[in-house]
Structure formats: structure tokens, C-alpha cells
Design a protein around this motif. Sequence first.
Motif, mmCIF file in Angstrom:
data_model
loop_
_atom_site.group_PDB
_atom_site.id
_atom_site.type_symbol
_atom_site.label_atom_id
_atom_site.label_comp_id
_atom_site.label_asym_id
_atom_site.label_seq_id
_atom_site.Cartn_x
_atom_site.Cartn_y
_atom_site.Cartn_z
ATOM 1 N N ILE A 137 -8.228 -0.708 -0.913
ATOM 2 C CA ILE A 137 -7.732 0.242 -1.901
ATOM 3 C C ILE A 137 -7.602 1.585 -1.199
ATOM 4 O O ILE A 137 -8.588 2.116 -0.668
ATOM 5 C CB ILE A 137 -8.701 0.380 -3.094
ATOM 6 N N GLN B 222 -12.470 -1.030 1.253
ATOM 7 C CA GLN B 222 -12.065 -2.398 1.585
ATOM 8 C C GLN B 222 -13.208 -3.340 1.276
ATOM 9 O O GLN B 222 -14.357 -2.919 1.108
ATOM 10 C CB GLN B 222 -11.656 -2.498 3.055
ATOM 11 N N ASP C 192 0.837 -1.198 0.000
ATOM 12 C CA ASP C 192 0.000 0.000 0.000
ATOM 13 C C ASP C 192 0.875 1.253 0.000
ATOM 14 O O ASP C 192 1.667 1.464 0.924
ATOM 15 C CB ASP C 192 -0.907 -0.023 1.239
ATOM 16 N N PRO D 82 -4.379 -2.253 -5.196
ATOM 17 C CA PRO D 82 -4.989 -3.052 -4.125
ATOM 18 C C PRO D 82 -3.916 -3.641 -3.225
ATOM 19 O O PRO D 82 -2.843 -4.034 -3.691
ATOM 20 C CB PRO D 82 -5.750 -4.137 -4.878
ATOM 21 N N LEU E 154 -8.239 -4.846 -10.706
ATOM 22 C CA LEU E 154 -8.019 -3.517 -10.128
ATOM 23 C C LEU E 154 -6.654 -2.970 -10.533
ATOM 24 O O LEU E 154 -6.514 -1.776 -10.839
ATOM 25 C CB LEU E 154 -8.139 -3.589 -8.610
ATOM 26 N N LEU F 110 -8.752 -7.610 0.833
ATOM 27 C CA LEU F 110 -7.984 -6.532 0.234
ATOM 28 C C LEU F 110 -8.637 -5.176 0.462
ATOM 29 O O LEU F 110 -9.814 -5.064 0.805
ATOM 30 C CB LEU F 110 -7.704 -6.777 -1.251
ATOM 31 N N ARG G 63 -8.208 -8.644 -7.757
ATOM 32 C CA ARG G 63 -6.954 -7.910 -7.534
ATOM 33 C C ARG G 63 -6.271 -7.623 -8.873
ATOM 34 O O ARG G 63 -5.777 -6.516 -9.099
ATOM 35 C CB ARG G 63 -6.033 -8.709 -6.607
#
Length: 498
Positions: free
Chosen positions: A319, A337, A136, A171, A164, A317, A161
Motif C-alpha cells: 500500500i 507491505q 500503484d 493495494p 482494503l 501486496l 485486497r
Amino acid sequence: MNPDVIIIGSGIGGSTMAAALAPSGRRIMILERGERLLDSPEARDAGAIFGRGHFRPKETWLDGNGRGFNPGNYYLAGGNSKFFGAVLIRYRREDFAPLRHLGGTTPGWPISYDDLEPDYQAAETLYRVRGVATEDPTEPPHSGAYPFPPIPDEPAIADLRRRLKSVGLHPSSLPLGVDIDRWLARAQTPWDAYPDTVGAKSDAESVGLAAALAHDNVTLATGCRAVRLIADAHGKITGVEVERGGRREVLSAPIVVLSAGAVQSAALLLGSADKDRPNGLANSSDQVGRNFMNHNCSAVLAVHPFRRNDSVYQKTLMINDFYLRGGEDDTPLGNVQLLGKISGPILASSSPLPGPMASWIAKRSVDFYAMSEDLPNPESRVTVEDGQIKLDWKRSNWDAHLALVSKLKSFLRRAGFPVVLSSAFDRRTPSHQCGTARMGSDRKKAVVDTTCRSFDHKNLFIVDASVLPTSAAVNPALTIAALALRAARHVTQHEFTA
């Protein structure tokens, strides 16, 4: 024998404080108004939990217009954490400084991220967090690694994932406190908003309380509700009036720790008013009950009619691409999330959709939780009227939340989900309530100092979400635990040696 410390409440704050103080050998009594949650068929029954509200307390609060509502707070050993999504995430470093949002600027904290970082690290170890700190871009510095690797994505989420990432997002794995094998051994269900009856989630009972009670000097009194704090003319808390078994009695200890939650802690302080302090205890600043915050949250369902999502738990996961920027004038929007996997009964209980349609959608959706910061406002507050709790929540920063939901929908459509639905959570859902006994460096503007000690009562510590100066836009459990460890260290080093 009288205890040395009384802790009111066994949620994340109270249980973590007890666990940290227990090795001192001092006598610690934890008061919990609820009981331990026993296993039952309803514990993994979505219809019972979400449809019939089997575990919701029979309690009514008033809103700002005087209308009654059921608040959805839980009174159990472990508190609300028994039902939490087990997300144990740090505030971002930027959250501790004043931060400009679309709806206003936050006041910042009287301590920095670096001040709290060692306690974050210790809290992650205590609560056995699964995660990785390198995915992250908003992740603040860590002084050590997570104690366990992240919980693996299920196939549909691994595909999500990839999707994205293909549209430019980042993610990352949610930091979680769940023993996934132990959880699934009981039943193949999500854990988010389900009660833990097998010790699989790193909740306050399974971790903090268990660690504390491993010491003979710690006791837990369940079914014991604190109704009033008693202070002498000099401000010392001399007693805790409790009700248990239909009888009232007064307990006393040199140190009292209040950890009943953002609403109940404020209500107890306000309800403890006396002739010397007619506005309530710990309230010379007139800030008790004020600055109530509750995250702005929406469920966002990304649906593909020809692609099923067979995930069981889903919630692995998040974001944070829009956490610090992305809004108007590049202001922060918030965190995204995954929710625990939505089922037909869950969707039907929270929407007008008929059961068959709700089930069809749920089998084809990936379910997100969009969360934006609610800003402190002194007129957003908890009061007590004739013994009745009134919660006048004045939601803020809503336009930023709408922008977050809109941006998320746009990216999800680009990632291959032609239908994206959203629904905001209402006030019946306690979305991380906080702020009613704020921490600060100025006793005229705050309730507690940077060690969580009351400015007005030197033997009273408040260790729960009420002390948070800001709500940020992430789950608060780990920050509460870190503050509890910080407060416990102060008590051990300065109060126990006095």
C-alpha cells in the motif's frame, strides 16, 4: 595470474557488478568472507531461524552508548540477500529530488529517476522480477514490462485486497523475485527472512553470482576477508590485504570494487587509514561512515478472532497511499507491505507472549511491515575503535513513522479487523542499512561520484547500499542492482578502453 578487477563482497551490488562485467572477458575475482549456504533442516525451521538465531553470525558491534549488540548481518555468498524478502521495487521518481518530511527535508540525488530508469529495467530483467506496473498510483514510468506476472494472492490475501479497496485504499502487487513453485516444493513456508538454499529467490547468489560465474574469467574466493585497502601516495589502490585460512596476503588489480555493505564498507575504509590519510581512505570529505540510515519499521498485525488466515507465504501486496502524502501538512509517511506469514514460533520469539497465545494470534492475523524514511544525518555514523565497529544510529523522522502506523491501524479496523497490534523493530534488525559513503556531485560533501567511483581513488568503485544519498521508504535491493549496472557500464566503456 593477477585479476583485472577485484570485487570485495558478493551481495547484490558486488554480484550484479560481476555479472555485468563478466562478458568483457576481463579477469574478475570476487572476494567473499563467508561461504556458500548449504541446505539443512534449519533452513525452513522457524524456531531455529527466529528463536535460536541459528544463522546469525557470532559478531558484536557497539551502539552509540558503547553497549554491545548482535547486528544480524550475514556473511555468505550472496550476502544479506540470502535472507531478504525478495522485494525488488524501484524508488519512486519523487525520491530523487529533495522531499520535505515531517522530520526534515532530504538532500535529493545527483542523478534523476530518468537517469537510472534504463538500469532499473535491466535489473528487473536480470533478477527475474514478478510484478505489474499499473496498480500503484505512485509507480514511476517504466520503459518496459516486468519479465513475469505477479505472484498470485492466496485466498485470505485476495480477501484482504478487496477489503482494503472497500475503504478507499489502492493495494498493489509487490514486485518480487521468487520462483514460488520452486520455493514451495522445498517446504510450505514463507520466504521472507528465511534463507534460500534451493535457488528459488532471485538473490545475489542465485542470479548475479550465478550469471557471473558462468564465465570462465570470473572466480569466487570464499572464506576470504578483506582487512585493509592499500593506497600509494598518488591515491591509487595498489593492494587488498586479505585473510584466508589463517594467513594474510595482498592481492592487487587495476580496478577495485568495494561492495561489503553499508557498515562493513565504511569500516574497511576507515580501518585502512595510513600516514597520508589518517582519517581513512576515500575520506577527504570526512563523509565515510556518516549519514547512516536504517528504515523506521514496525510489524503491524491485523487480527480477527473468528477468521483464520491459512496463507503460507502471504507477502504479495503493498500500500503506497501514504507514501508521498498523508502526514502533518500532507508530508510523506511511507510504504506498507505484507510480511511473510508470521507463525507462532516467530511471534513468540519476538514478544513476551507465551507459545499457545502466540500461535492463536498468528493463525488469525494478517501481518504487515510499515516502513518510513530515515533521513541522512552526519552524526548518525559508523566508526571503528581499536578494530571494533561502533554504530551510533540516530534515528530520525520517527513521528512520521508513528503517524504511518496509526493511520494503517485505523484503515485496518475499518476494513474489518477489530484488533490491530504493532511492534517496532529495534537496531538488531538490519532494516536496509545505507548511506555511509554517499554519492554526490561535490567531492567536498560526498564519497563517490555519479558512477560510484571514489573521488579520492580513481581506481576504486563503491557499489552497495553505502552510496545511497537517501533511504527513501522502499526496499533498496533493486536500486543497488541498478547502480551496479550503471557503474559497470562506466567501467566497460571508459576504464577497460583506457
